[in-house]
Scaffold this motif. Structure first.
Motif, PDB file in Angstrom:
ATOM      1  N   ALA A 131       0.964  -1.306  -0.217  1.00 21.99           N
ATOM      2  CA  ALA A 131       0.089  -0.172   0.002  1.00 21.99           C
ATOM      3  C   ALA A 131       0.794   1.133   0.138  1.00 21.99           C
ATOM      4  O   ALA A 131       0.561   2.039  -0.736  1.00 21.99           O
ATOM      5  N   GLN A 134       2.085   2.367  -3.272  1.00 22.56           N
ATOM      6  CA  GLN A 134       1.343   2.950  -4.288  1.00 22.56           C
ATOM      7  C   GLN A 134       0.962   4.236  -4.038  1.00 22.56           C
ATOM      8  O   GLN A 134       0.398   5.168  -4.881  1.00 22.56           O
ATOM      9  N   VAL A 181      -6.464   1.641  -0.263  1.00 25.46           N
ATOM     10  CA  VAL A 181      -5.677   0.840  -0.870  1.00 25.46           C
ATOM     11  C   VAL A 181      -5.889  -0.584  -0.059  1.00 25.46           C
ATOM     12  O   VAL A 181      -6.183  -1.514  -0.378  1.00 25.46           O
TER      13      VAL A 181
END
Length: 193
Positions: A131, A134, A181
């Motif tokens: 996560a 990202q 996410v």
């Protein structure tokens, strides 16, 4: 009058004994003497690194020859092609059986596995790392300074060279992005997110 009990019949196997036990045994002994070594070498090449399995397959091949005595014995041709075909089919069946069976582990390997909590923490750590990857670099940097390194907003702002309001804004956006996410991965309610 008392009913007499009869013994249940034993099931007959293929090539059931027809009173020619000695003849069958002699036939299989001759087959083994004539073809046993070549068959074992052949199966050994098909099953490399497993001599015990190769011996088992050869043994099963000759057992099947014993059962098929009635069809093999009267033949004028050599039973060698039949033996090699049966052995090859047994190797194929053995490979298929091993592939269909799940991998087995020993008790020692199971004892070395981490407990559920450790496994959950490892999985959660991997999800958090994915996560974080990202996020935008600016959001990830603020999140790491505040949550991971334990710095306050003003300390992070001073280190990053940005105003404290920008740290708050980036922090808010980073936490929302992390929640999104993690939610996409099926994780809800992670502390701090």
């Amino acid at each position: 009058m008392e009913a007499t009990r009869s013994r249940p019949k034993t099931p007959e196997c293929p090539g059931s004994p027809d009173g020619r036990w000695e003849e069958r045994d002699a036939f299989v002994r001759r087959l083994y003497a004539d073809h046993g070594d070549c068959l074992l070498n052949y199966v050994g090449r098909l099953v490399p690194h497993d001599p015990h399995s190769a011996e088992d397959i050869v043994q099963e091949t000759f057992l099947r020859a014993w059962f098929h005595f009635a069809t093999l014995a009267p033949q004028q041709t050599s039973p060698r092609p039949w033996l090699f075909t049966v052995a090859r089919n047994l190797v194929i069946d053995s490979v298929r059986r091993r592939r269909a069976r799940p991998y087995e582990v020993s008790a020692e390997e199971i004892a070395d596995l981490p407990d559920e909590e450790g496994l959950d923490n490892t999985l959660l750590g991997q999800l958090l790392a994915d996560a974080l990857a990202q996020l935008l670099p600016a959001h990830r940097e603020v999140l790491l300074h505040v949550h991971y390194l334990g710095r306050s907003g003003p300390e992070a702002a001073a280190l990053l060279g940005v105003p404290p309001g920008t740290v708050k804004s980036r922090m808010h956006k980073a936490v929302r992005a992390m929640r999104r996410v993690l939610h996409e991965h099926g994780v809800n309610g992670v502390a701090g997110f």
